[in-house]
Design a protein around this motif. Structure first.
Motif, PDB file in Angstrom:
ATOM      1  N   CYS A  45       0.827  -1.216   0.000  1.00 18.35           N
ATOM      2  CA  CYS A  45       0.000   0.000   0.000  1.00 18.35           C
ATOM      3  C   CYS A  45       0.857   1.260   0.000  1.00 18.35           C
ATOM      4  CB  CYS A  45      -0.896   0.039   1.231  1.00 18.35           C
ATOM      5  SG  CYS A  45      -2.246  -1.110   1.167  1.00 18.35           S
ATOM      6  N   PHE A  46       0.423   2.261  -0.770  1.00 18.35           N
ATOM      7  CA  PHE A  46       1.139   3.540  -0.755  1.00 18.35           C
ATOM      8  C   PHE A  46       0.727   4.388   0.441  1.00 18.35           C
ATOM      9  CE2 PHE A  46      -2.702   5.213  -2.641  1.00 18.35           C
ATOM     10  CZ  PHE A  46      -2.721   6.544  -2.286  1.00 18.35           C
ATOM     11  N   SER A  47      -0.440   4.149   1.000  1.00 18.62           N
ATOM     12  CA  SER A  47      -0.954   4.957   2.097  1.00 18.62           C
ATOM     13  C   SER A  47      -0.642   4.301   3.439  1.00 18.62           C
ATOM     14  CB  SER A  47      -2.476   5.100   1.958  1.00 18.62           C
ATOM     15  OG  SER A  47      -3.066   5.494   3.171  1.00 18.62           O
ATOM     16  N   PRO A  48       0.018   5.020   4.335  1.00 15.89           N
ATOM     17  CA  PRO A  48       0.301   4.448   5.653  1.00 15.89           C
ATOM     18  C   PRO A  48      -0.960   4.055   6.421  1.00 15.89           C
ATOM     19  CG  PRO A  48       1.640   6.400   5.287  1.00 15.89           C
ATOM     20  CD  PRO A  48       0.653   6.338   4.162  1.00 15.89           C
ATOM     21  N   SER A  49      -2.036   4.845   6.318  1.00 17.27           N
ATOM     22  CA  SER A  49      -3.258   4.495   7.053  1.00 17.27           C
ATOM     23  C   SER A  49      -3.893   3.234   6.472  1.00 17.27           C
ATOM     24  CB  SER A  49      -4.256   5.656   7.074  1.00 17.27           C
ATOM     25  OG  SER A  49      -4.781   5.921   5.790  1.00 17.27           O
ATOM     26  N   ASN A  50      -3.785   3.034   5.178  1.00 22.80           N
ATOM     27  CA  ASN A  50      -4.305   1.816   4.551  1.00 22.80           C
ATOM     28  C   ASN A  50      -3.490   0.611   5.018  1.00 22.80           C
ATOM     29  OD1 ASN A  50      -5.415   1.161   1.123  1.00 22.80           O
ATOM     30  ND2 ASN A  50      -5.456  -0.171   2.878  1.00 22.80           N
ATOM     31  N   ALA A  51      -2.173   0.742   5.035  1.00 14.24           N
ATOM     32  CA  ALA A  51      -1.313  -0.350   5.495  1.00 14.24           C
ATOM     33  C   ALA A  51      -1.617  -0.707   6.951  1.00 14.24           C
ATOM     34  CB  ALA A  51       0.154   0.033   5.342  1.00 14.24           C
ATOM     35  N   GLU A  52      -1.785   0.306   7.803  1.00 14.30           N
ATOM     36  CA  GLU A  52      -2.100   0.064   9.204  1.00 14.30           C
ATOM     37  C   GLU A  52      -3.433  -0.660   9.362  1.00 14.30           C
ATOM     38  OE1 GLU A  52      -1.876   3.893  11.084  1.00 14.30           O
ATOM     39  OE2 GLU A  52       0.264   4.081  10.643  1.00 14.30           O
ATOM     40  N   ALA A  53      -4.422  -0.285   8.556  1.00 16.18           N
ATOM     41  CA  ALA A  53      -5.730  -0.944   8.618  1.00 16.18           C
ATOM     42  C   ALA A  53      -5.599  -2.419   8.246  1.00 16.18           C
ATOM     43  CB  ALA A  53      -6.727  -0.237   7.701  1.00 16.18           C
ATOM     44  N   ILE A  54      -4.855  -2.706   7.201  1.00 15.52           N
ATOM     45  CA  ILE A  54      -4.686  -4.103   6.787  1.00 15.52           C
ATOM     46  C   ILE A  54      -3.989  -4.903   7.890  1.00 15.52           C
ATOM     47  CG2 ILE A  54      -3.523  -5.627   5.133  1.00 15.52           C
ATOM     48  CD1 ILE A  54      -4.148  -3.463   2.989  1.00 15.52           C
ATOM     49  N   LEU A  55      -3.040  -4.295   8.576  1.00 14.54           N
ATOM     50  CA  LEU A  55      -2.360  -4.996   9.662  1.00 14.54           C
ATOM     51  C   LEU A  55      -3.293  -5.282  10.845  1.00 14.54           C
ATOM     52  CD1 LEU A  55       1.123  -3.241   9.576  1.00 14.54           C
ATOM     53  CD2 LEU A  55       0.541  -5.556   8.765  1.00 14.54           C
ATOM     54  N   LEU A  56      -4.383  -4.539  10.955  1.00 13.32           N
ATOM     55  CA  LEU A  56      -5.387  -4.789  11.996  1.00 13.32           C
ATOM     56  C   LEU A  56      -6.385  -5.877  11.585  1.00 13.32           C
ATOM     57  CD1 LEU A  56      -6.295  -1.136  13.093  1.00 13.32           C
ATOM     58  CD2 LEU A  56      -4.966  -2.822  14.385  1.00 13.32           C
ATOM     59  N   LEU A  57      -6.373  -6.269  10.334  1.00 11.89           N
ATOM     60  CA  LEU A  57      -7.373  -7.188   9.820  1.00 11.89           C
ATOM     61  C   LEU A  57      -7.568  -8.454  10.652  1.00 11.89           C
ATOM     62  CD1 LEU A  57      -9.440  -7.899   7.638  1.00 11.89           C
ATOM     63  CD2 LEU A  57      -7.561  -8.797   6.264  1.00 11.89           C
ATOM     64  N   PRO A  58      -6.525  -9.138  11.094  1.00 14.43           N
ATOM     65  CA  PRO A  58      -6.764 -10.361  11.872  1.00 14.43           C
ATOM     66  C   PRO A  58      -7.649 -10.152  13.107  1.00 14.43           C
ATOM     67  CG  PRO A  58      -4.493 -10.280  11.193  1.00 14.43           C
ATOM     68  CD  PRO A  58      -5.089  -8.939  10.842  1.00 14.43           C
ATOM     69  N   GLN A  59      -7.575  -8.966  13.730  1.00 11.04           N
ATOM     70  CA  GLN A  59      -8.401  -8.660  14.891  1.00 11.04           C
ATOM     71  C   GLN A  59      -9.879  -8.546  14.533  1.00 11.04           C
ATOM     72  OE1 GLN A  59      -5.255  -5.447  16.232  1.00 11.04           O
ATOM     73  NE2 GLN A  59      -7.025  -5.416  17.540  1.00 11.04           N
TER      74      GLN A  59
END
Length: 149
Positions: free
Chosen positions: A132-146
């Motif tokens: 992802c180019f967007s840091p907020s998008n990348a952070e959201a994806i990293l929260l996905l398992p939760q």
């Protein structure tokens, strides 16, 4: 053309195996990969309606038919990239982004809106976050398992 409303949604589309759909923006030459995003059409449009509309516009899928939309109850506030600030009213520099996910039964083929996106790909969630180019998008994806439980 009216100014964009600085309130938007980010919808992380995924499978039960946590494969994540990324789509590539059409309005840039760089490799700008992202999840489904979009601004409210009116100030009183509920975020869930914005999410449903944007998913259908950008992928052709209907929430509730192809998959289940989940409101994460989280928001990001971020600075709007200078290249896109002209789309907003003068003086607007930040956007509030509400987070959702859409779980599909499998990695389906989207029907992209060619004016908005040129390519798509499914990646395992960690790889998708890194792409992802967007840091907020990348952070959201990293929260996905939760949120995918």
């Amino acid at each position: 053309m009216p100014h964009k409303i600085p309130e938007s949604v980010l919808v992380v589309i995924h499978t039960p195996a946590l494969e994540v759909l990324l789509i590539r923006r059409a309005d840039t030459e760089a490799e700008f990969w992202q999840s489904v995003t979009g601004s409210k059409d009116s100030p009183d449009e509920p975020f869930a309606e914005t999410a449903r509309r944007e998913v259908e516009e950008e992928t052709g899928w209907r929430c509730g038919v192809e998959g289940r939309l989940t409101d994460w109850g989280l928001e990001n506030v971020y600075e709007i990239y200078p290249r896109w600030r002209a789309r907003y009213a003068p003086g607007v520099t930040h956007n509030t982004e509400h987070l959702f996910s859409l779980c599909l039964p499998a990695a389906l083929t989207p029907r992209l809106a060619p004016r908005e996106h040129t390519h798509w790909r499914w990646l395992p969630w960690r790889e998708a976050a890194a792409a992802c180019f967007s840091p907020s998008n990348a952070e959201a994806i990293l929260l996905l398992p939760q949120f995918a439980r």
